[in-house]
Design a protein around this motif. Structure first.
Motif, short mmCIF file in Angstrom:
data_model
loop_
_atom_site.label_atom_id
_atom_site.label_comp_id
_atom_site.label_asym_id
_atom_site.label_seq_id
_atom_site.Cartn_x
_atom_site.Cartn_y
_atom_site.Cartn_z
N HIS A 1 0.72 -1.25 -0.28
CA HIS A 1 0.17 0.28 0.22
C HIS A 1 0.64 1.26 0.24
O HIS A 1 2.14 0.79 1.12
N LEU B 1 0.11 0.18 -9.07
CA LEU B 1 -1.22 0.24 -10.33
C LEU B 1 -1.75 -0.84 -9.83
O LEU B 1 -2.98 -0.79 -10.49
N GLU C 1 -2.60 -3.96 -7.90
CA GLU C 1 -3.43 -3.86 -6.65
C GLU C 1 -4.34 -2.79 -6.70
O GLU C 1 -5.83 -2.78 -6.33
N PHE C 2 -4.31 -1.49 -7.28
CA PHE C 2 -5.27 -0.35 -7.50
C PHE C 2 -6.70 -1.67 -8.60
O PHE C 2 -7.69 -1.03 -8.41
N GLN C 3 -5.37 -1.61 -9.72
CA GLN C 3 -6.94 -1.59 -10.48
C GLN C 3 -6.96 -3.55 -9.71
O GLN C 3 -8.82 -3.07 -10.17
N GLU D 1 -8.43 -3.63 -6.84
CA GLU D 1 -9.03 -2.88 -5.87
C GLU D 1 -10.42 -2.78 -6.34
O GLU D 1 -11.15 -2.29 -5.90
N ILE D 2 -10.10 -1.82 -7.54
CA ILE D 2 -11.60 -0.62 -8.36
C ILE D 2 -11.83 -1.95 -8.82
O ILE D 2 -13.78 -2.05 -8.59
N ILE E 1 -5.61 2.59 -15.11
CA ILE E 1 -5.68 2.63 -14.93
C ILE E 1 -7.67 1.60 -14.75
O ILE E 1 -7.67 0.67 -13.38
N LEU F 1 -1.55 6.95 -10.43
CA LEU F 1 -1.58 5.85 -9.19
C LEU F 1 -2.57 6.86 -8.16
O LEU F 1 -3.52 6.73 -7.70
N ALA G 1 -5.87 7.01 -8.94
CA ALA G 1 -6.27 5.51 -9.51
C ALA G 1 -6.86 5.34 -7.75
O ALA G 1 -8.14 4.77 -6.88
N GLN G 2 -5.91 6.19 -6.60
CA GLN G 2 -6.54 6.48 -5.36
C GLN G 2 -7.59 7.16 -4.77
O GLN G 2 -8.51 7.28 -4.36
N LEU H 1 -11.05 5.02 -5.90
CA LEU H 1 -10.57 3.47 -4.91
C LEU H 1 -11.35 4.98 -3.86
O LEU H 1 -12.59 3.72 -2.99
#
Length: 293
Positions: free
Chosen positions: A2, A41, A43-45, A47-48, A82, A256, A259-260, A263
């Motif tokens: 994170h 990136l 990880e963000f993908q 989670e989204i 993203i 990033l 993306a945050q 999220l």
């Protein structure tokens, strides 16, 4: 893995006036190297994608992401980076260029309204109805020569812009009340960085297709556009439909941060999978038995 990104540094929600010249176009990197950037990136993908699936199942909300920026700021690449990990059925992207003849026969919100996301979807506008208080404000001749509005509405252009800001605020409030969360991004690029990216488009053969003569001519209106963006953001930033002014000189950093924000805005919707009733669970058990027979 994170990373801590304080998105409050970038939000404009109407509580105070934006001074665009005071917002940085480059901030300290939130990633250490290219490898960590890719990991973050991804990880963000993931989670989204998980939250969008929940949104689809929940079927009460949708989300509209609006991207506005000067040319070469990286809107296309940010959207692609993203959302590439999200189920294609859950994301719909619309890019808005110059209005068609048919679109000019309607009010300025019509062509975007008919492309709003349905419940369960994330809709993305690459440019949007905000062009009507950005490009059109910088080039007001468009109003009289192409939009053919009644003369009484075009005699006082300052009043026209204020009326359009009001229409946008009312429109965004309306769709928010009906379950569409509106999140708006201004990718804040410096003039020097834009010049370098234009030069890259000329120097690198695989980027030649991206370059347009209009890029250079519009660059001449840089200050006018900066003022138009500042005015539009200040006039339309609200608690329910905030703007995020994202430093865009570093594309990886920008992606990033965006993306945050996405999220966090998804988490704020309090999404959940539908609760199955006891009666339905009994039915499912009967189906299980039938399938095993």
């Amino acid at each position: 893995m994170h990373v801590h990104i304080d998105t409050d540094d970038y939000i404009v929600n109407g509580t105070k006036k934006l001074k665009l010249e005071k917002h940085k176009t480059k901030v300290k990197d939130v990633y250490k190297d290219k490898s960590e950037y890719k990991d973050l990136l991804n990880e963000f993908q993931d989670e989204i994608n998980d939250l969008q699936r929940m949104m689809y199942a929940d079927d009460r909300n949708s989300m509209l992401l609006i991207f506005q920026a000067m040319d070469a700021a990286g809107k296309d690449g940010t959207i692609r980076a993203i959302m590439s990990g999200v189920n294609v059925h859950g994301v719909v992207v619309h890019s808005f260029k110059q209005p068609s003849t048919n679109e000019l026969e309607h009010d300025f919100l019509w062509r975007t309204t008919i492309r709003l996301p349905q419940r369960g979807q994330i809709g993305i506008f690459n440019r949007s109805y905000y062009e009507e208080v950005l490009v059109v404000k910088v080039h007001p001749e468009i109003v009289r020569e192409k939009q053919r509005l009644p003369q009484e509405y075009t005699e006082n252009l300052e009043e026209l812009w204020e009326n359009r800001y009001e229409s946008i605020r009312d429109f965004e409030k309306h769709i928010c009340r009906n379950g569409t969360k509106v999140v708006k991004f201004f990718l804040h690029l410096s003039r020097d960085e834009q010049r370098e990216r234009f030069l890259d488009r000329i120097d690198e053969a695989e980027k030649n297709w991206k370059f347009s003569e209009a890029d250079v001519s519009e660059r001449g209106y840089w200050n006018d556009y900066q003022q138009a963006y500042e005015d539009a953001i200040n006039a339309t930033a609200t608690q329910h439909a905030p703007w995020f002014v994202i430093p865009a000189d570093d594309k990886k950093n920008m992606r990033l941060i965006v993306a945050q924000v996405v999220l966090e805005q998804l988490h704020a919707l309090d999404l959940k999978y539908p609760v199955v009733s006891d009666e339905r669970r009994e039915e499912l058990e009967q189906f299980r038995k039938q399938l095993r027979d």
